[in-house]
Design a protein around this motif. Sequence first.
Motif, PDB file in Angstrom:
ATOM      1  N   GLU A   5       0.827  -1.205   0.000  1.00 55.45           N
ATOM      2  CA  GLU A   5       0.000   0.000   0.000  1.00 55.45           C
ATOM      3  C   GLU A   5       0.861   1.255   0.000  1.00 55.45           C
ATOM      4  O   GLU A   5       0.616   2.195  -0.774  1.00 55.45           O
ATOM      5  CB  GLU A   5      -0.937   0.000   1.210  1.00 55.45           C
ATOM      6  N   ALA A   6       1.864   1.287   0.872  1.00 53.04           N
ATOM      7  CA  ALA A   6       2.756   2.451   0.931  1.00 53.04           C
ATOM      8  C   ALA A   6       3.510   2.626  -0.372  1.00 53.04           C
ATOM      9  O   ALA A   6       3.714   3.750  -0.847  1.00 53.04           O
ATOM     10  CB  ALA A   6       3.733   2.303   2.100  1.00 53.04           C
ATOM     11  N   CYS A   7       3.907   1.518  -0.968  1.00 53.02           N
ATOM     12  CA  CYS A   7       4.631   1.572  -2.235  1.00 53.02           C
ATOM     13  C   CYS A   7       3.790   2.215  -3.324  1.00 53.02           C
ATOM     14  O   CYS A   7       4.250   3.133  -4.009  1.00 53.02           O
ATOM     15  CB  CYS A   7       5.028   0.158  -2.662  1.00 53.02           C
ATOM     16  N   ILE A   8       2.552   1.778  -3.482  1.00 53.88           N
ATOM     17  CA  ILE A   8       1.766   2.266  -4.612  1.00 53.88           C
ATOM     18  C   ILE A   8       1.310   3.698  -4.395  1.00 53.88           C
ATOM     19  O   ILE A   8       1.156   4.460  -5.365  1.00 53.88           O
ATOM     20  CB  ILE A   8       0.583   1.324  -4.928  1.00 53.88           C
ATOM     21  N   ILE A   9       1.128   4.112  -3.159  1.00 58.75           N
ATOM     22  CA  ILE A   9       0.813   5.519  -2.889  1.00 58.75           C
ATOM     23  C   ILE A   9       2.014   6.388  -3.246  1.00 58.75           C
ATOM     24  O   ILE A   9       1.875   7.452  -3.869  1.00 58.75           O
ATOM     25  CB  ILE A   9       0.394   5.698  -1.419  1.00 58.75           C
ATOM     26  N   ARG A  10       3.211   5.927  -2.916  1.00 58.70           N
ATOM     27  CA  ARG A  10       4.443   6.655  -3.258  1.00 58.70           C
ATOM     28  C   ARG A  10       4.633   6.722  -4.772  1.00 58.70           C
ATOM     29  O   ARG A  10       4.924   7.786  -5.332  1.00 58.70           O
ATOM     30  CB  ARG A  10       5.646   5.957  -2.618  1.00 58.70           C
ATOM     31  N   GLU A  11       4.463   5.584  -5.433  1.00 59.09           N
ATOM     32  CA  GLU A  11       4.663   5.538  -6.876  1.00 59.09           C
ATOM     33  C   GLU A  11       3.642   6.410  -7.613  1.00 59.09           C
ATOM     34  O   GLU A  11       3.967   7.011  -8.638  1.00 59.09           O
ATOM     35  CB  GLU A  11       4.569   4.095  -7.381  1.00 59.09           C
ATOM     36  N   THR A  12       2.423   6.467  -7.110  1.00 58.81           N
ATOM     37  CA  THR A  12       1.394   7.291  -7.739  1.00 58.81           C
ATOM     38  C   THR A  12       1.811   8.754  -7.752  1.00 58.81           C
ATOM     39  O   THR A  12       1.686   9.446  -8.775  1.00 58.81           O
ATOM     40  CB  THR A  12       0.055   7.121  -7.005  1.00 58.81           C
ATOM     41  N   GLU A  13       2.330   9.233  -6.640  1.00 55.22           N
ATOM     42  CA  GLU A  13       2.760  10.637  -6.595  1.00 55.22           C
ATOM     43  C   GLU A  13       3.979  10.860  -7.490  1.00 55.22           C
ATOM     44  O   GLU A  13       4.049  11.862  -8.210  1.00 55.22           O
ATOM     45  CB  GLU A  13       3.063  11.058  -5.173  1.00 55.22           C
ATOM     46  N   GLU A  14       4.934   9.943  -7.470  1.00 55.79           N
ATOM     47  CA  GLU A  14       6.146  10.121  -8.270  1.00 55.79           C
ATOM     48  C   GLU A  14       5.850  10.058  -9.769  1.00 55.79           C
ATOM     49  O   GLU A  14       6.372  10.860 -10.544  1.00 55.79           O
ATOM     50  CB  GLU A  14       7.168   9.030  -7.917  1.00 55.79           C
ATOM     51  N   GLU A  15       5.016   9.113 -10.181  1.00 60.93           N
ATOM     52  CA  GLU A  15       4.824   8.874 -11.606  1.00 60.93           C
ATOM     53  C   GLU A  15       3.739   9.731 -12.238  1.00 60.93           C
ATOM     54  O   GLU A  15       3.893  10.177 -13.373  1.00 60.93           O
ATOM     55  CB  GLU A  15       4.518   7.387 -11.856  1.00 60.93           C
ATOM     56  N   VAL A  16       2.642   9.966 -11.524  1.00 62.80           N
ATOM     57  CA  VAL A  16       1.534  10.705 -12.138  1.00 62.80           C
ATOM     58  C   VAL A  16       1.180  12.000 -11.430  1.00 62.80           C
ATOM     59  O   VAL A  16       0.341  12.763 -11.911  1.00 62.80           O
ATOM     60  CB  VAL A  16       0.274   9.820 -12.288  1.00 62.80           C
ATOM     61  N   GLY A  17       1.793  12.260 -10.266  1.00 71.46           N
ATOM     62  CA  GLY A  17       1.620  13.556  -9.613  1.00 71.46           C
ATOM     63  C   GLY A  17       0.373  13.713  -8.773  1.00 71.46           C
ATOM     64  O   GLY A  17      -0.004  14.837  -8.427  1.00 71.46           O
ATOM     65  N   TYR A  18      -0.274  12.603  -8.403  1.00 71.71           N
ATOM     66  CA  TYR A  18      -1.459  12.677  -7.553  1.00 71.71           C
ATOM     67  C   TYR A  18      -1.148  12.084  -6.184  1.00 71.71           C
ATOM     68  O   TYR A  18      -0.572  10.994  -6.093  1.00 71.71           O
ATOM     69  CB  TYR A  18      -2.637  11.925  -8.183  1.00 71.71           C
ATOM     70  N   ARG A  19      -1.544  12.798  -5.135  1.00 69.40           N
ATOM     71  CA  ARG A  19      -1.311  12.337  -3.766  1.00 69.40           C
ATOM     72  C   ARG A  19      -2.602  11.711  -3.246  1.00 69.40           C
ATOM     73  O   ARG A  19      -3.484  12.397  -2.725  1.00 69.40           O
ATOM     74  CB  ARG A  19      -0.871  13.493  -2.880  1.00 69.40           C
ATOM     75  N   ILE A  20      -2.728  10.424  -3.431  1.00 68.35           N
ATOM     76  CA  ILE A  20      -3.919   9.718  -2.973  1.00 68.35           C
ATOM     77  C   ILE A  20      -3.688   9.194  -1.564  1.00 68.35           C
ATOM     78  O   ILE A  20      -2.553   8.994  -1.132  1.00 68.35           O
ATOM     79  CB  ILE A  20      -4.285   8.563  -3.928  1.00 68.35           C
TER      80      ILE A  20
END
Length: 201
Positions: free
Chosen positions: A95-110
Amino acid sequence: MVTNRIKNIVSNLLSDNYYILKKLTFDYLMKSGKWVTQMREVYDRGDGAGILLYNKEKQTIILIKQFRMPTYMNDNEDGFLVEICAGMLDKDNPEACIIRETEEEVGYRIKEVQKVYEGYSSPGVMTEKMHFFIGEYTDDMKVSEGGGLDSEHEDIDVLEMPFSEAVNMLHTGKIVDTRTIVLLQYAIINKLLIPAKAGIS
């Protein structure tokens, strides 16, 4: 559960240049009762996580596009793939990984994600297990343009598109990444965005 059908495992390191490639020799007990010696090369790059980001109000999803050298070497003319946002766990929980990757790759902080599957990526040669998520995004979650990390030489295009367009790309063979296919099929089957009356089944 430990199996009693393999024994005498011998592991030889072939490469640790980036991830770990080993040659494994072992004895395997056939259903016939006969022991045979087998050899496999096993690639260990750790486990990963991927996510399908969706917006119910706009009926859109976010995918990414980036260059993948192995596909360029095998019938992908320009080497670029349209994919879900994904990344390696790097000792994080999924869960922590995909939240981090989402912000890094697409710029959204979910803040919230929902796990839907986990499975082995290519069990004949890789140890990797992928953890699959879905997550809802809204415009106010956008904190940057995304694109990945310069330190990792990532060069990622962010693609926000109508879900119907992504489904059409899936059906016409323009999306060929299996991780992305899995989550798009999940979204179709569970009618995540498209109502049943739209005729997607």
